[in-house]
Scaffold this active site. Structure first.
Site, mmCIF file in Angstrom:
data_model
loop_
_atom_site.group_PDB
_atom_site.id
_atom_site.type_symbol
_atom_site.label_atom_id
_atom_site.label_comp_id
_atom_site.label_asym_id
_atom_site.label_seq_id
_atom_site.Cartn_x
_atom_site.Cartn_y
_atom_site.Cartn_z
ATOM 1 C CB SER A 173 26.103 -7.659 4.322
ATOM 2 O OG SER A 173 26.894 -6.732 4.989
ATOM 3 C CD GLN A 211 15.327 -12.858 -15.988
ATOM 4 O OE1 GLN A 211 15.072 -13.674 -16.787
ATOM 5 N NE2 GLN A 211 15.972 -11.761 -16.320
ATOM 6 C CD GLU A 244 10.233 0.777 7.108
ATOM 7 O OE1 GLU A 244 11.187 1.207 7.950
ATOM 8 O OE2 GLU A 244 9.101 1.205 7.428
HETATM 9 C C1 LIG Z 1 0.955 -4.878 10.185
HETATM 10 C C2 LIG Z 1 2.234 -5.286 10.070
HETATM 11 C C3 LIG Z 1 2.541 -4.920 8.462
HETATM 12 C C4 LIG Z 1 4.069 -4.702 8.233
HETATM 13 C C5 LIG Z 1 4.515 -4.349 7.045
HETATM 14 C C6 LIG Z 1 4.492 -5.223 6.197
HETATM 15 C C7 LIG Z 1 5.057 -5.219 4.887
HETATM 16 C C8 LIG Z 1 5.155 -3.638 4.699
HETATM 17 C C9 LIG Z 1 4.110 -3.357 3.425
HETATM 18 C C10 LIG Z 1 4.227 -2.272 3.086
HETATM 19 C C11 LIG Z 1 4.954 -1.166 3.617
HETATM 20 C C12 LIG Z 1 4.344 0.016 2.780
HETATM 21 C C13 LIG Z 1 5.089 1.213 2.913
HETATM 22 C C14 LIG Z 1 6.447 1.405 3.443
HETATM 23 C C15 LIG Z 1 6.475 2.520 4.618
HETATM 24 C C16 LIG Z 1 7.541 2.968 4.497
HETATM 25 C C17 LIG Z 1 7.998 3.514 5.629
HETATM 26 C C18 LIG Z 1 9.305 4.187 5.550
HETATM 27 O O1 LIG Z 1 10.286 4.056 4.805
HETATM 28 S S1 LIG Z 1 9.893 4.920 7.396
HETATM 29 C C19 LIG Z 1 11.266 5.568 6.977
HETATM 30 C C20 LIG Z 1 12.463 4.512 7.179
HETATM 31 N N1 LIG Z 1 13.685 5.069 7.137
HETATM 32 C C21 LIG Z 1 14.984 4.323 7.612
HETATM 33 O O2 LIG Z 1 15.015 3.158 7.423
HETATM 34 C C22 LIG Z 1 16.070 5.236 7.616
HETATM 35 C C23 LIG Z 1 17.286 4.306 7.516
HETATM 36 N N2 LIG Z 1 18.401 4.856 8.394
HETATM 37 C C24 LIG Z 1 18.575 4.461 9.584
HETATM 38 O O3 LIG Z 1 18.141 3.314 9.890
HETATM 39 C C25 LIG Z 1 19.635 4.813 10.221
HETATM 40 O O4 LIG Z 1 19.761 6.107 10.266
HETATM 41 C C26 LIG Z 1 21.019 4.120 10.218
HETATM 42 C C27 LIG Z 1 21.412 4.008 8.840
HETATM 43 C C28 LIG Z 1 20.863 2.726 10.701
HETATM 44 C C29 LIG Z 1 22.240 4.995 10.738
HETATM 45 O O5 LIG Z 1 21.666 5.314 12.191
HETATM 46 P P1 LIG Z 1 22.846 6.212 13.105
HETATM 47 O O6 LIG Z 1 21.858 6.421 14.336
HETATM 48 O O7 LIG Z 1 23.440 7.148 12.372
HETATM 49 O O8 LIG Z 1 23.631 4.736 13.660
HETATM 50 P P2 LIG Z 1 24.991 4.262 13.310
HETATM 51 O O9 LIG Z 1 25.185 3.931 11.931
HETATM 52 O O10 LIG Z 1 26.010 5.353 13.835
HETATM 53 O O11 LIG Z 1 24.836 2.972 14.080
HETATM 54 C C30 LIG Z 1 25.179 3.133 15.742
HETATM 55 C C31 LIG Z 1 24.938 1.899 16.137
HETATM 56 O O12 LIG Z 1 23.423 1.845 16.329
HETATM 57 C C32 LIG Z 1 23.189 0.549 15.628
HETATM 58 N N3 LIG Z 1 21.569 0.654 15.389
HETATM 59 C C33 LIG Z 1 21.252 1.345 14.168
HETATM 60 N N4 LIG Z 1 20.082 1.191 13.961
HETATM 61 C C34 LIG Z 1 19.578 0.379 14.833
HETATM 62 C C35 LIG Z 1 18.259 -0.033 15.136
HETATM 63 N N5 LIG Z 1 17.305 -0.066 14.124
HETATM 64 N N6 LIG Z 1 18.163 -1.391 15.860
HETATM 65 C C36 LIG Z 1 19.504 -1.414 16.694
HETATM 66 N N7 LIG Z 1 20.454 -0.965 16.527
HETATM 67 C C37 LIG Z 1 20.740 -0.247 15.571
HETATM 68 C C38 LIG Z 1 24.138 0.078 14.673
HETATM 69 O O13 LIG Z 1 24.225 -1.120 14.105
HETATM 70 C C39 LIG Z 1 25.367 0.873 15.639
HETATM 71 O O14 LIG Z 1 25.687 -0.448 16.191
HETATM 72 P P3 LIG Z 1 27.229 -0.509 16.565
HETATM 73 O O15 LIG Z 1 27.803 0.686 16.966
HETATM 74 O O16 LIG Z 1 27.926 -1.021 15.501
HETATM 75 O O17 LIG Z 1 27.222 -1.495 17.504
HETATM 76 C C1 LIG Z 2 7.279 3.922 -1.422
HETATM 77 C C2 LIG Z 2 7.957 4.617 -0.207
HETATM 78 C C3 LIG Z 2 7.178 4.744 0.859
HETATM 79 C C4 LIG Z 2 7.908 5.484 1.838
HETATM 80 N N1 LIG Z 2 7.203 5.584 3.130
HETATM 81 C C5 LIG Z 2 7.822 6.608 4.030
HETATM 82 C C6 LIG Z 2 6.872 6.608 5.266
HETATM 83 O O1 LIG Z 2 6.094 5.874 5.382
HETATM 84 N N2 LIG Z 2 7.411 7.349 6.158
HETATM 85 C C7 LIG Z 2 8.738 7.893 5.911
HETATM 86 O O2 LIG Z 2 9.278 8.627 7.092
HETATM 87 N N3 LIG Z 2 9.591 7.595 4.953
HETATM 88 C C8 LIG Z 2 9.050 7.040 3.934
HETATM 89 N N4 LIG Z 2 9.754 6.806 2.753
HETATM 90 C C9 LIG Z 2 11.131 7.395 2.558
HETATM 91 C C10 LIG Z 2 12.182 6.225 2.866
HETATM 92 O O3 LIG Z 2 12.298 5.675 4.209
HETATM 93 C C11 LIG Z 2 13.548 6.869 2.347
HETATM 94 O O4 LIG Z 2 13.315 7.318 0.820
HETATM 95 C C12 LIG Z 2 14.557 5.903 2.521
HETATM 96 O O5 LIG Z 2 14.996 5.587 3.773
HETATM 97 C C13 LIG Z 2 15.789 6.108 1.752
HETATM 98 O O6 LIG Z 2 16.277 7.458 2.120
HETATM 99 P P1 LIG Z 2 16.750 8.354 1.176
HETATM 100 O O7 LIG Z 2 15.555 8.928 0.301
HETATM 101 O O8 LIG Z 2 17.247 9.591 1.958
HETATM 102 O O9 LIG Z 2 17.889 8.028 0.139
HETATM 103 P P2 LIG Z 2 19.372 8.627 0.095
HETATM 104 O O10 LIG Z 2 19.903 8.276 1.370
HETATM 105 O O11 LIG Z 2 19.417 9.990 -0.406
HETATM 106 O O12 LIG Z 2 19.849 7.435 -0.901
HETATM 107 C C14 LIG Z 2 20.701 7.948 -2.341
HETATM 108 C C15 LIG Z 2 21.735 7.167 -2.356
HETATM 109 O O13 LIG Z 2 22.745 7.391 -1.500
HETATM 110 C C16 LIG Z 2 23.581 6.534 -1.031
HETATM 111 N N5 LIG Z 2 23.917 6.307 0.418
HETATM 112 C C17 LIG Z 2 23.210 7.457 1.240
HETATM 113 N N6 LIG Z 2 23.767 7.423 2.526
HETATM 114 C C18 LIG Z 2 24.887 6.622 2.463
HETATM 115 C C19 LIG Z 2 25.978 6.077 3.158
HETATM 116 N N7 LIG Z 2 26.040 6.362 4.184
HETATM 117 N N8 LIG Z 2 26.819 5.333 2.649
HETATM 118 C C20 LIG Z 2 26.783 4.736 1.336
HETATM 119 N N9 LIG Z 2 25.722 5.178 0.512
HETATM 120 C C21 LIG Z 2 25.031 6.088 1.080
HETATM 121 C C22 LIG Z 2 22.285 5.223 -1.235
HETATM 122 O O14 LIG Z 2 22.852 4.003 -1.244
HETATM 123 C C23 LIG Z 2 21.586 5.541 -2.276
HETATM 124 O O15 LIG Z 2 22.234 4.960 -3.695
HETATM 125 C C24 LIG Z 2 9.142 6.078 1.733
HETATM 126 C C25 LIG Z 2 9.945 5.973 0.326
HETATM 127 C C26 LIG Z 2 9.362 5.132 -0.572
HETATM 128 C C27 LIG Z 2 9.965 4.944 -1.886
#
Ligand SMILES: CCCCC/C=C\C/C=C\C/C=C\CC/C=C/C(=O)SCCNC(=O)CCNC(=O)[C@H](O)C(C)(C)COP(=O)(O)OP(=O)(O)OC[C@H]1O[C@@H](n2cnc3c(N)ncnc32)[C@H](O)[C@@H]1OP(=O)(O)O
Ligand SMILES: Cc1cc2nc3c(=O)[nH]c(=O)nc-3n(C[C@H](O)[C@H](O)[C@H](O)COP(=O)(O)OP(=O)(O)OC[C@H]3O[C@@H](n4cnc5c(N)ncnc54)[C@H](O)[C@@H]3O)c2cc1C
Length: 654
Positions: free
Chosen positions: A533, A404, A434
């Site tokens: 949520s 916007q 994340e």
């Molecule tokens: C110096 C400080 C600076 C800080 C930085 C500030 C700003 C950022 C600035 C810049 C950033 C720049 C770049 C970004 C870099 C990016 C990095 C990344 O992206 S790293 C990769 C990140 N990936 C993800 O986030 C993956 C997402 N997926 C998940 O987290 C899990 O797979 C998911 C979806 C939670 C499912 O996990 P799963 O093991 O299958 O669990 P369940 O769904 O079956 O749940 C089981 C129970 O566990 C609980 N749960 C799940 N996660 C957590 C957790 N993290 N902590 C606590 N509990 C957790 C879940 O709620 C379930 O609980 P119940 O059974 O319902 O009680």
């Molecule tokens: C700028 C950037 C920096 C990153 N840095 C890092 C890093 O430093 N380290 C690292 O490890 N990773 C990093 N990543 C990766 C990032 O964490 C993943 O891309 C992110 O967690 C999403 O996972 P995916 O790509 O597998 O998406 P997908 O899971 O493939 O998502 C695709 C679609 O599927 C849907 N979907 C997937 N699962 C479900 C479900 N269970 N229920 C309903 N809908 C679902 C999603 O909502 C979405 O619409 C980075 C990504 C970006 C863009």
């Protein structure tokens, strides 16, 4: 307010902005103290002054004019230069100070040590045992090594349990063997992994005696510490250009029978003994702690990105004159249009609301960390639910606000001179990294469903879900009269969130009773659950804003924050233009509200958002400095288009 109290007033500024600043009803420094917290606000001023005095830390040319290679090099140059000065400028143990310094000097497009500070060090702090910390953490803090966090794969990011990278324990040699067995198992995305880092924390599925034990974290050396050449059994590279963040070398990684010592598994919580005995962590998800750390910090970061975009567009809206409200008078500043105010002001209110919510999520993270150190795992679930919701709602709404703000700048907003494109690209990346937003909403959904179940069992949930146990006091929003005060707004908000959460829970129950599997029933309800949520999180943001405003002591600052709170609550509740009154109140303070974010020109990198308001002359300078203007006729034009046209002309003469 007397004009001299407005810290943003300076000689020689564009009179359009000076006129705006003279209208301020409060002291912008005092509001900055509330937005950042007084310590950080003061430190940001000192940091900006320190940077002014060190020319090597300034941009060599505007980032949008650089190629990707130049951007990567510029970020590396600044990191190196900063390393000579950093301890004189900031307290390195203060994340937000360090982040401010980085944003002011290097900017938001990424840098070679982003992941080192955002995740590598926090993962070591959260998951390495004391001996491992002595081995790696101290070296990492001294920057002897640079690391990243390598979790996501080409085929899986969200579903961590299906990560294909394996770490198989070899009892004989007391080593783990790491493998990327398929194309889809290549690590893909980790920030700075392509070219910059020499270490990574690699998340791999642990296998002992053919038993799959789930994702665990392993320290892997990627490159030689002296030559920086890739280590044997490793293939590594950059994944190519992205929508934004192009100063960062996000990378890919293939591991082929890479052997690492047993002690390279991070063993603060889960442990593997020499004989292969596995000890479970006290909480199954402790291995996810680095993600929760970043999620809790993303809220203030996205509030700041929104603030960048809004201060650019608000200042520019007071410079830009276009059209008439009274045809007999001069063209008006575009900020005078009600539509422009309605486009911008609710987002200004959100930027403040998000900043306050972000300060709270960081505070909650620190409380959880201390309680975990004392052996208490109780706060983990609450923090995970809170940060999952905030991360998803704030990144999404900040993206909407930035867009916007861009549109509010008309055509010039689309030029990279405004810097809006980069701010937007960086902002929306947060919807994905994340944890993909809709997936994180479901994590909060699970928590809400549990709370509903406990209410139905006659228990009283506490904390952020306590409101779910209150009987519905009101039935319709029509009863909500804005003048009744904010408590009434909050009650109406609670009512809507509670009703949606119970509706989703009942629907889930209905599907489960119909004989569907738990997973199928859940999938059928996820749209309703995610709505719940979203409402729950927006309620948290609103309540937090409300409580925060009550704490403000300076009456002039409190009054303007109350105006924003009023606008925020109405906007959030009724969602459309129900706030003409509030808009009128906010109009005279619009520029001062954005001045209070104290974003320096160096930090903004925007011609449109200049503090002095001298937009047009600088847009012209910007255009002249384009690489394409260095030749009157481009070589590519001579090569392709000119012969084409000459040829066409020749043909027509025949
Ligand atoms: C110096 C400080 C600076 C800080 C930085 C500030 C700003 C950022 C600035 C810049 C950033 C720049 C770049 C970004 C870099 C990016 C990095 C990344 O992206 S790293 C990769 C990140 N990936 C993800 O986030 C993956 C997402 N997926 C998940 O987290 C899990 O797979 C998911 C979806 C939670 C499912 O996990 P799963 O093991 O299958 O669990 P369940 O769904 O079956 O749940 C089981 C129970 O566990 C609980 N749960 C799940 N996660 C957590 C957790 N993290 N902590 C606590 N509990 C957790 C879940 O709620 C379930 O609980 P119940 O059974 O319902 O009680
Ligand atoms: C700028 C950037 C920096 C990153 N840095 C890092 C890093 O430093 N380290 C690292 O490890 N990773 C990093 N990543 C990766 C990032 O964490 C993943 O891309 C992110 O967690 C999403 O996972 P995916 O790509 O597998 O998406 P997908 O899971 O493939 O998502 C695709 C679609 O599927 C849907 N979907 C997937 N699962 C479900 C479900 N269970 N229920 C309903 N809908 C679902 C999603 O909502 C979405 O619409 C980075 C990504 C970006 C863009």
């Amino acid at each position: 307010m007397s004009a001299h109290l407005n810290a943003a007033l300076r000689e020689g500024d564009n009179p359009e902005l000076t006129e705006e600043r003279r209208k301020a009803t409060f002291d912008t420094r005092k509001l900055a103290d509330e937005f950042f917290g007084s310590h950080l606000a003061r430190r940001r001023r000192e940091i900006a002054k320190a940077i002014d005095a060190i020319p090597e830390l300034h941009d060599t040319k505007p980032l949008p004019f650089m190629t990707r290679e130049e951007k990567v090099e510029e970020a590396a140059r600044k990191v190196f230069t900063l390393s000579k000065h950093i301890t004189d400028i900031v307290d390195l143990s203060n994340n937000r100070e360090t982040q401010s310094l980085n944003e002011m000097v290097i900017g938001i497009e990424g840098m070679p040590i982003s992941l080192h500070f955002a995740m590598f060090i926090p993962a070591l702090q959260g998951q390495a045992d004391d001996e491992q910390k002595r081995e790696w953490l101290d070296r990492a803090i001294r920057m002897e090594i640079i690391g990243t966090y390598a979790q996501t794969e080409l085929g899986h990011g969200t579903n961590l349990r299906m990560l294909e990278t394996t770490a198989t324990y070899d009892k004989q040699n007391k080593e783990f063997i790491l493998n990327s067995p398929t194309l889809t198992s290549l690590k893909w995305w980790p920030g700075n992994m392509g070219k910059s880092c020499n270490y990574a924390i690699v998340v791999a599925n642990l296998i002992i005696d053919d038993k799959l034990l789930g994702p665990h974290s392993f320290m892997v050396q990627l490159r030689d510490e002296n030559s920086h050449e890739t280590m044997p059994n490793i293939q590594i590279g950059d994944i190519g250009p992205k929508m934004a963040y192009n100063s960062s070398d996000n990378g890919f990684l293939k591991l082929s029978n890479l052997r690492i010592p047993r002690r390279n598994m991070l063993m603060k919580h889960a442990k593997v003994q020499e004989d292969g005995t596995y000890k479970k962590p006290p909480h199954e998800k402790l291995a996810y702690s680095a993600m929760v750390h970043v999620r809790s910090h993303m809220i203030t970061q996205h509030a700041m990105l929104l603030a960048y975009a809004l201060s650019i567009s608000t200042r520019y809206s007071c410079i830009r004159r276009q059209g008439y409200i009274d045809p007999k008078k001069d063209e008006v500043k575009v900020i005078e249009y009600q539509t422009q105010q309605h486009r911008l002001f609710p987002h200004i209110a959100r930027a403040y609301a998000f900043a306050f919510a972000g300060t709270e999520s960081i505070r909650k993270f620190e409380i959880m960390k201390r309680s975990l150190e004392a052996g208490n795992i109780e706060l983990i679930a609450d923090l995970h639910a809170l940060t999952s919701g905030l991360k998803a709602v704030v990144t999404y709404l900040a993206g909407q606000g930035i867009e916007q703000a861009r549109q509010a700048c008309g055509g010039h907003g689309y030029s990279m001179a405004s810097y809006m494109g980069e701010i937007y690209g960086v902002g929306i990346a947060g919807c994905t990294y994340e944890g993909e937003n809709l997936v994180m909403m479901q994590q909060l959904g699970r928590y809400l469903i549990k709370a509903v179940k406990s209410v139905k069992e006659g228990k009283k949930p506490t904390g952020y879900v306590a409101y779910l146990a209150h009987a519905g006091q009101r039935h319709s929003l029509i009863d909500c009269r804005p003048n009744e005060g904010y408590a009434e707004h909050i009650r109406a908000f609670e009512h809507i969130a509670r009703r949606q959460t119970f509706r989703a829970a009942e629907r889930l129950q209905k599907y489960e009773n119909s004989g569907l599997s738990t997973e199928q029933a859940w999938n059928n309800c996820t749209v309703e659950l995610n709505r719940a949520s979203r409402l729950h999180t927006r309620l948290f943001i609103a309540c937090n804003f409300y409580e925060r405003v009550l704490d403000v002591e300076d009456m002039a600052v409190r009054e303007v924050l109350e105006d924003l709170l009023h606008l925020h609550l109405n906007y959030e509740l009724i969602d459309i233009a129900s706030y003409a009154l509030e808009a009128k109140k906010i109009r005279p303070n619009a520029v001062s509200l954005v001045d209070s974010w104290e974003i320096t020109d160096r930090e903004h990198r925007s011609v449109l958002g200049r503090r002095d308001g001298h937009v047009y002359e600088n847009l012209f300078k910007w255009a002249k400095s384009s690489d394409l203007n260095q030749n009157d006729v481009l070589p590519s034009h001579k090569k392709h288009l000119l012969p084409m046209m000459l040829n066409a002309r020749k043909q027509s003469k025949l």
